[in-house]
Structures are given as structure tokens and as C-alpha cells.
Design a protein around this motif. Structure first.
Motif, PDB file in Angstrom:
ATOM      1  N   VAL A   1       0.428   2.539   6.773  1.00  0.00           N
ATOM      2  CA  VAL A   1       1.279   1.459   6.269  1.00  0.00           C
ATOM      3  C   VAL A   1       2.053   1.969   5.053  1.00  0.00           C
ATOM      4  O   VAL A   1       1.580   2.840   4.331  1.00  0.00           O
ATOM      5  N   PRO A   2       3.245   1.408   4.819  1.00  0.00           N
ATOM      6  CA  PRO A   2       3.983   1.756   3.609  1.00  0.00           C
ATOM      7  C   PRO A   2       3.306   1.154   2.381  1.00  0.00           C
ATOM      8  O   PRO A   2       2.642   0.119   2.489  1.00  0.00           O
TER       9      PRO A   2
ATOM     10  N   GLY B   1       0.432  -4.816  -1.640  1.00  0.00           N
ATOM     11  CA  GLY B   1      -0.083  -6.024  -0.980  1.00  0.00           C
ATOM     12  C   GLY B   1      -0.497  -5.735   0.455  1.00  0.00           C
ATOM     13  O   GLY B   1      -1.625  -6.038   0.867  1.00  0.00           O
ATOM     14  N   LEU B   2       0.390  -5.129   1.216  1.00  0.00           N
ATOM     15  CA  LEU B   2       0.071  -4.785   2.602  1.00  0.00           C
ATOM     16  C   LEU B   2      -1.049  -3.745   2.640  1.00  0.00           C
ATOM     17  O   LEU B   2      -1.977  -3.841   3.457  1.00  0.00           O
ATOM     18  N   ALA B   3      -0.961  -2.767   1.751  1.00  0.00           N
ATOM     19  CA  ALA B   3      -1.954  -1.686   1.733  1.00  0.00           C
ATOM     20  C   ALA B   3      -3.348  -2.238   1.479  1.00  0.00           C
ATOM     21  O   ALA B   3      -4.302  -1.936   2.212  1.00  0.00           O
ATOM     22  N   ALA B   4      -3.480  -3.066   0.462  1.00  0.00           N
ATOM     23  CA  ALA B   4      -4.805  -3.584   0.095  1.00  0.00           C
ATOM     24  C   ALA B   4      -5.331  -4.532   1.175  1.00  0.00           C
ATOM     25  O   ALA B   4      -6.514  -4.483   1.531  1.00  0.00           O
ATOM     26  N   GLY B   5      -4.475  -5.375   1.701  1.00  0.00           N
ATOM     27  CA  GLY B   5      -4.897  -6.300   2.757  1.00  0.00           C
ATOM     28  C   GLY B   5      -5.336  -5.546   4.001  1.00  0.00           C
ATOM     29  O   GLY B   5      -6.343  -5.877   4.638  1.00  0.00           O
TER      30      GLY B   5
ATOM     31  N   ALA C   1       1.979   5.409   3.186  1.00  0.00           N
ATOM     32  CA  ALA C   1       3.213   6.189   3.124  1.00  0.00           C
ATOM     33  C   ALA C   1       4.021   5.709   1.924  1.00  0.00           C
ATOM     34  O   ALA C   1       4.345   4.524   1.825  1.00  0.00           O
ATOM     35  N   GLU C   2       4.311   6.631   1.011  1.00  0.00           N
ATOM     36  CA  GLU C   2       4.952   6.244  -0.254  1.00  0.00           C
ATOM     37  C   GLU C   2       6.164   7.126  -0.520  1.00  0.00           C
ATOM     38  O   GLU C   2       6.106   8.343  -0.311  1.00  0.00           O
TER      39      GLU C   2
END
Lengths: 318, 318
Positions: free
Chosen positions: A180-181, A186-190, A207-208
């Protein structure tokens, strides 16, 4: 924010139930050609087909429907360069409550248009974190609206985790790794909350953009590194990693940093091969996979295509 | 071509069985926002997600797998500005036989790249119908390859009809009208065969560029009108209506002619709202619906999104 309890897997499940009447169960897309290029089995979670054109609707919707009736009546407020703003506007409309969005100068035109279209009140401010937060606090004080931070918020994190929850159920194969980006996280932790519980052996890879690689540096240093000026065309990934996000990710995820040129190439590929309009902040996840073939070859890989709100008059090529 | 028997519904069913192991059952997509704009219930058949990026794979695949072993060994040849060429190349590869494609100057770069990528031999010629057919005849004579015309071919027409066949089964509602783009008339004629049999009360509406409106003129005049120079950015719709196509459509379909400006506006809408990358020759079908609200309001409308092979370096705006 530091006082909020961290969300857990139970909050992700609760979010899934809470948003079910409103959010789209987005499809999982496959591509023979991209599988061949990656030497892997890729399962793309199509969050650009989510309401509002990004996964952000999940977290916003969970936050809006978590409010009690009195809180809800005063509405919600946020600051956002775009997708979260539009998502919160849509979510607020689904509950019939006011929504205020503080937008920094320089935001993508399409995203502003989306916020407007979904009926929120727009407030412009300078493009710094300080200016965003000050304007947000002012609106909060004047209206009594509840702040729904784009990512440093337990309800938002739990909501974003529902995308991975669905993907794991839909994929029809056990994922070895999920990419995930990462921007504010927020998306990463969830995603991490969902994956750790359901597929403890599945790696979570973030992905950063190389031009906003504070997550990579923060996880390496063991504390948040906030001293950076983002320089990336991934407009959704310029924010600094949030505190609860850092706390959840620390020790649990790996980061691949990606140059914008590779992200643009991956974006063209997704457009041309899959015929799906995704934004740079989404394409970076495929770029990470293609940049590290040794890391993904032969594996079953989930990739979250996070959003598709692109300014068609300012494409990053040609 | 005039000697070939016209295909019927039985040939469409046979084609569906023949191509099933090779073709994708493309999804049917919906959009609340476009429904609201049109005041209708729109069911989009996503043929831009077909193999090769267009419905053309259906007809090409049916033709290739209709050949007997001896014919097949000599391969197939066609002339095509793009999508049919790529489709025939892919279809030939699925059977392991040679494929030759005669391509007129001025074809879209992405489409040429697709033909190459799928392993066909490319032959360039001038951009006239006469030059295409002459070069095609030469290759045919030299190689013994079977001509698979892009649209004036019973096997191709029957194959293209399978898209409507699937759409009617998938839509989950009885279609009142089905809108498809028309160029040479392969998709149009095949669609008609499927619809007339399964939903005799469903109208078939053909969307045609104002700058290549020979189908509208031909159906009005009762004979093919071949004296025109196409002037439209719908590069897939520049061909003249074929003879068997005319024979099948005559008296059975209505045409809506669409200006390129409306097609471009519809294309942007599909990109921005649906996040689907379709080409102008596809978007014209939505443009026709939006141009005639009184014709479609309150109805259940099937729309075939025919293809998605766009040259990303030459978009029709900005």
C-alpha cells in the motif's frame, strides 16, 4: 492526538459493519500482462472505484457514523489536499450533516471540484501544516464541528483497514505480501491491523515517494522524523506520518522508497494495460513491486490502487 | 463479400461457445453520477477490458477458431487501423498460427504497438481503402493466408454479437435500448442479431460520428453511401459500412450522429467519473445518450464501451 487510544482489529471489523450501507465493495482486478512483467500474481484492490474516487471514503464514513447525534449535528471539519476532503464531504452528506474542508493552496483542481460537488464548505489556506491546522482550529471553534483528521485518527485508521479486509476475502488466494502507499499512514496503519490478525505471515510493504520518505526514516530511527519538505508529484502522499500511525507501524512494516519517474511509468502502465485511471499516489504501489523483482517474484501480492482523482489537464508526461 | 451467407442468431451462439476458452467475460459497470446526469439507468459493458483492449477480439477469435486445420496453417491476414489488427494478432497467437496486418499510415501509435506486441507481421500502406485492400490481396496471394475482414465478415459479425449476448444476461434488468458505436458495422450488426432474438422490444441505437455518418445516410437512402471522406477523431469509426452489415441493419436500427466535441466531453466524463480509460470511439455511445435526454430518460439503457486503446501522448483536450 496522542491521548487517543490506538485502534485494533475489533475497530476495523466494527468499521466494516458501520460503513457497509454506504461504501462500495470495490472489485479486485487482475492483469495477465502485469503478472508477467512482475513475475508475480498481482491482486489489485480497485479503491479508485470507491465512492469519491479513493479509499478515503472508508475512514471518513466510519468517523462520521461514529459520532453521537449531538456531535453529528455540529458537523465535521478537516484539512485535506483533496481526497480526504471529498470523502468527508460525501460521508457527511450520507448522514445529512455539515462539512467544512480547509484546503491548502496548490491542491489538485479535480479534487477541489469533487469537494465542492459533494456539498462541503471550502476554506482556503497557505500550503503549510501550521496554516492548515490553525485554519482548521478556527473553523472548529466557530462551528463546533468535530475534527476528522485525514489520517491521525483512530476512526479513520480503522475505516481504511476495511479495504485490506475485503481484499483478503476477495483475492481467492492467500496473499504473501500486501503493498500500500504511505503518506500520513492512515491506509498503512489500518491495513496492518487487518493483516496482522487475519494473515500474520503476510508482509505489509509500504510504498513511499523518495521525495517524502519520512516514514522510511521514522521507522528506521524509531521516532517520527518531521523535518522534511515534500517534493513529489504524489500529491496524496506529502503529509507527515501521524503519531498513532507511527505507533502501529513501528516494527511491523517495511518501506520501499520509489522515485517519481518510476511512479509515472507505473501509472502509464496501469492506464494502458488495465485501462484504469489511477493517480500517481496509487501507481506508486505497482512501481514498488516492479522496482524490486527479487522481493516479489513468485509471490501472491495484494496491491491497493488507492485513488483515481487525476487532473486530466496536467498529466505527468508528454 | 456479397456471396457470403448472412450470419444469424445461431452463429452468435456458436461464436460464444467457440471464444469462451479465450475471451474475457467483461464486467458490466454502473455509475450513480452518470445515471443522474442521463436520468436513465445505464449499464456499461466494459469491452475496453476485453483482451487486446477492445471488443474486436471476439470477432477475430471466432474467425480464427472457425478455420479448418489446413486453412489455419497458412495463417490470417487483415487490414486495420488498429484494434482489429491487434485482436487478430492475439487470436492467431491463441491458435499458434501466423498473422499479417496491413496498417494504413496515420494509425494510432498505441494500437500499432499492440499489434507488434502480440506477434503479428506489420505491413504499412497508404491510408486509402484501395491501398489497404491491394496490399492485403498481395499478402494473401504470397502467403495463402485467409482474409479476416475487420467487419464485413459473417464470422466477425457473429463474434461481435457475443458482447450484447453477455450484456443482456448480466444486466440484471431488461434493457429498453442498447447503444453501440458504428463504423464498419461489425459490432452493430452482431448486436442486432443478439438483441432481435432475445429482446425483440429492445431498440438498437447506433452512435455515429457526424464526420463519418455514412451509416445514417445509408440507412436513410436504402443503399450504402460510400462517397465520403471521414473527418472524426473517432479513429475506430472511420470505415465505411460493410455490405453484410448494411443488409442486417437496414430497417432494424436507428442512428444518432454525434459531434466530436460531444464525444470528447463524454470521454472526459467516463475518465473522471468512472475512472475507466476508454477511447473516443467508445465514448461516442454515452455522448449519444447525453445528447438526446428525451430519447433515453427513465429507460434501462445498455451502452457498449467498445475499446480503450488511447494514445496517451495525444489526448483530445488541453
Amino acid at each position: 492526538m496522542n491521548e487517543l487510544p490506538l485502534p485494533g482489529f475489533a475497530e476495523v471489523l466494527a468499521a466494516a459493519a458501520r460503513i457497509a450501507p454506504h461504501a462500495t465493495v470495490t472489485p479486485v482486478l487482475r492483469s495477465r500482462e502485469l503478472d508477467a512483467m512482475a513475475g508475480a500474481s498481482l491482486h489489485f484492490k480497485a479503491e479508485h472505484l470507491q465512492r469519491g474516487g479513493a479509499f478515503k471514503f472508508r475512514g471518513a464514513c466510519n468517523a462520521v457514523w461514529s459520532l453521537d447525534a449531538e456531535q453529528a449535528g455540529n458537523g465535521v471539519v478537516t484539512h485535506s489536499s483533496g481526497n480526504h476532503g471529498a470523502a468527508l464531504a460525501l460521508a457527511a452528506r450520507s448522514r445529512g450533516i455539515p462539512c467544512h474542508v480547509v484546503v491548502p493552496e496548490g491542491a489538485v483542481a479535480t479534487k477541489l471540484a469533487n469537494i465542492n460537488r459533494h456539498g462541503a464548505t471550502l476554506w482556503r489556506c497557505a500550503a503549510t501544516q501550521v496554516a492548515r491546522e490553525a485554519e482548521c482550529a478556527r473553523v472548529q471553534q466557530e462551528t463546533g464541528a468535530t475534527l476528522v483528521h485525514p489520517y491521525a485518527d483512530a476512526r479513520v485508521i480503522a475505516g481504511q483497514g476495511t479495504a485490506a479486509l475485503e481484499l483478503m476475502r476477495q483475492a481467492g488466494a492467500t496473499l504473501d505480501v500486501l503493498v500500500v502507499p504511505v503518506g500520513g499512514g492512515g491506509l498503512a496503519a489500518g491495513t496492518l491491523l487487518a493483516v496482522r490478525q487475519l494473515l500474520p505471515d503476510c508482509d505489509v510493504v509500504l510504498a513511499e515517494p523518495a521525495g517524502a520518505a519520512d516514514t522510511a526514516r521514522s521507522l528506521a530511527a524509531g521516532e517520527r522524523q518531521l523535518d522534511f519538505v515534500p517534493d513529489t508529484l504524489c500529491d496524496g502522499l506529502r503529509g507527515a506520518l501521524g503519531w498513532p500511525n507511527f505507533a502501529l507501524l513501528q516494527g511491523n512494516a517495511q518501506v520501499i522508497t520509489v522515485d517519481d519517474a518510476d511512479t509515472v511509468a507505473a501509472m502509464r502502465l496501469i492506464w494502458q494495460v488495465m485501462k484504469q485511471l489511477v493517480e500517481p499516489s496509487s501507481a506508486i504501489a505497482l512501481a514498488a513491486v516492479l522496482a524490486r523483482p527479487e522481493r516479489f517474484a513468485g509471490r501472491t501480492v495484494g496491491v491497493v490502487l488507492s485513488g483515481g482523482n487525476v487532473d486530466l489537464d496536467a498529466l505527468p508526461w508528454g
